[in-house]
Design a protein around this motif. Structure first.
Motif, short mmCIF file in Angstrom:
data_model
loop_
_atom_site.label_atom_id
_atom_site.label_comp_id
_atom_site.label_asym_id
_atom_site.label_seq_id
_atom_site.Cartn_x
_atom_site.Cartn_y
_atom_site.Cartn_z
N ASN A 175 0.76 -1.22 0.03
CA ASN A 175 -0.18 -0.02 -0.17
C ASN A 175 0.72 1.21 0.11
N SER A 176 1.76 1.38 1.14
CA SER A 176 2.32 2.83 1.14
C SER A 176 3.71 2.78 1.98
N ALA A 177 4.28 3.89 1.87
CA ALA A 177 5.52 3.83 3.11
C ALA A 177 5.15 3.76 4.44
N HIS A 178 3.88 4.02 4.88
CA HIS A 178 3.62 3.89 6.00
C HIS A 178 3.47 2.45 6.42
N GLU A 179 3.30 1.34 5.55
CA GLU A 179 3.53 0.11 5.89
C GLU A 179 4.92 -0.45 6.09
N ASP A 191 12.54 2.01 17.13
CA ASP A 191 11.54 2.88 16.94
C ASP A 191 12.26 4.23 15.92
N PHE A 192 13.27 3.65 15.25
CA PHE A 192 13.92 4.82 14.75
C PHE A 192 13.28 5.31 13.46
N TYR A 193 12.53 4.42 12.70
CA TYR A 193 11.91 4.97 11.49
C TYR A 193 10.83 5.52 11.55
N GLN A 194 10.68 6.76 10.74
CA GLN A 194 9.40 7.31 10.65
C GLN A 194 9.01 7.53 9.13
N THR A 195 7.72 7.98 8.82
CA THR A 195 7.46 8.11 7.47
C THR A 195 7.52 9.62 7.16
#
Length: 292
Positions: A175-179, A191-195
């Motif tokens: 679906n998207s980068a959020h996934e 918890d390093f990654y964010q969109t």
């Protein structure tokens, strides 16, 4: 005392028979004033004429040696107890308070300012993470394959199917980068990654700068970046890459302080990686987003 004399003479003249009484009165009065009434009239007659009444000083009223009496002409028994006739000095007025100069006070030692933390060392001009490349298993597994490449930089080595299951990938893709952000954090235990999103058809200068900063920050900390891209671009070596329907790639390094980025493309089996300018990369991500 003259008034008393006159009054007594008047009483004797008017009432001769009162002479005895008057004599007693005068005796009582003069016994305390130091005078004595005497009679000059001859014989034993009790009559007294006004001229026959005289007053003579009799000396002290108190008998000699009586309590409280002092011999005539003697001074006070105790000079220390006699009232002083010398003028007593007036009590001196209290001296006016003299102004005092303020005493210097010791200044408290100034608190030392907390030491400023030393600035972090500047990131290297170029860096690449240690990763394991793998071509995507099928035409719609670009999302799971790109996410897996990024996970290998963190020491994880899951299968593409396991990642696809976490991403909810179907034949229509991911679906998207959020996934990808959610699964990267879950499977890497971080918890390093964010969109980051670039919603417009073209990236703004601020979004280009943000991408450059995010890539440098991620790679220098040992993280790869997963980007959802769409469209056609040419890399710095002239290679042509077209994904009009959308695609996922992994940014595994940078050069020239982040002005160029290294791409690990799971759909390009012949070349495991290539380089693009960060500006072109930001425009390739436009209308979509990335996980960093």
């Amino acid at each position: 005392m003259n008034r008393i004399k006159k009054k007594a003479a008047a009483l004797v003249a008017q009432r001769p028979y009162h002479a005895v009484a008057v004599s007693a009165l005068l005796l009582a009065l003069t016994s305390s004033s130091g005078f004595l009434v005497t009679e000059r009239a001859a014989g034993d007659s009790a009559e007294m004429s006004p001229a026959s009444v005289e007053f003579a000083p009799t000396g002290p009223a108190f008998p000699e040696g009586a309590a409280g009496a002092a011999p005539e002409g003697s001074g006070p028994a105790d000079p220390d107890l006699s009232p002083s006739t010398e003028p007593q000095p007036a009590e001196s007025e209290p001296a006016a308070p003299q102004p005092t100069e303020p005493q210097p006070t010791e200044e408290a030692p100034a608190e030392e300012a907390p030491a400023e933390p030393e600035p972090a060392p500047a990131p290297p001009a170029a860096m690449t993470v240690d990763y394991q490349y793998q071509v995507q298993n099928n035409y719609y597994y670009c999302g799971p394959a790109a996410t897996r490449i990024a996970l290998t930089a963190r020491g994880a080595n899951p299968s593409q199917d396991a990642v696809a299951s976490k991403l909810g990938t179907t034949v229509f893709g991911t679906n998207s980068a959020h996934e990808t952000t959610r699964v990267l954090n879950e499977m890497a235990g971080t918890d390093f990654y964010q969109t980051r999103s670039i919603p417009g058809p073209r990236a703004t200068p601020a979004q280009m700068d943000q991408l450059q900063a995010d890539v440098v920050h991620a790679v220098t900390n040992g993280y790869a970046v997963v980007a959802n891209i769409a469209g056609t671009l040419t890399d710095v070596d002239g290679g042509w890459h077209s994904y009009d329907g959308g695609h996922y790639v992994t940014i595994v390094g940078y050069a020239d302080e982040g002005r160029r980025v290294q791409i690990a493309d799971p759909a390009n089996a012949g070349v495991s990686s290539y380089w693009m300018t960060t500006i072109d990369m930001a425009n390739w991500i436009a209308t979509r987003g990335y996980s960093a």
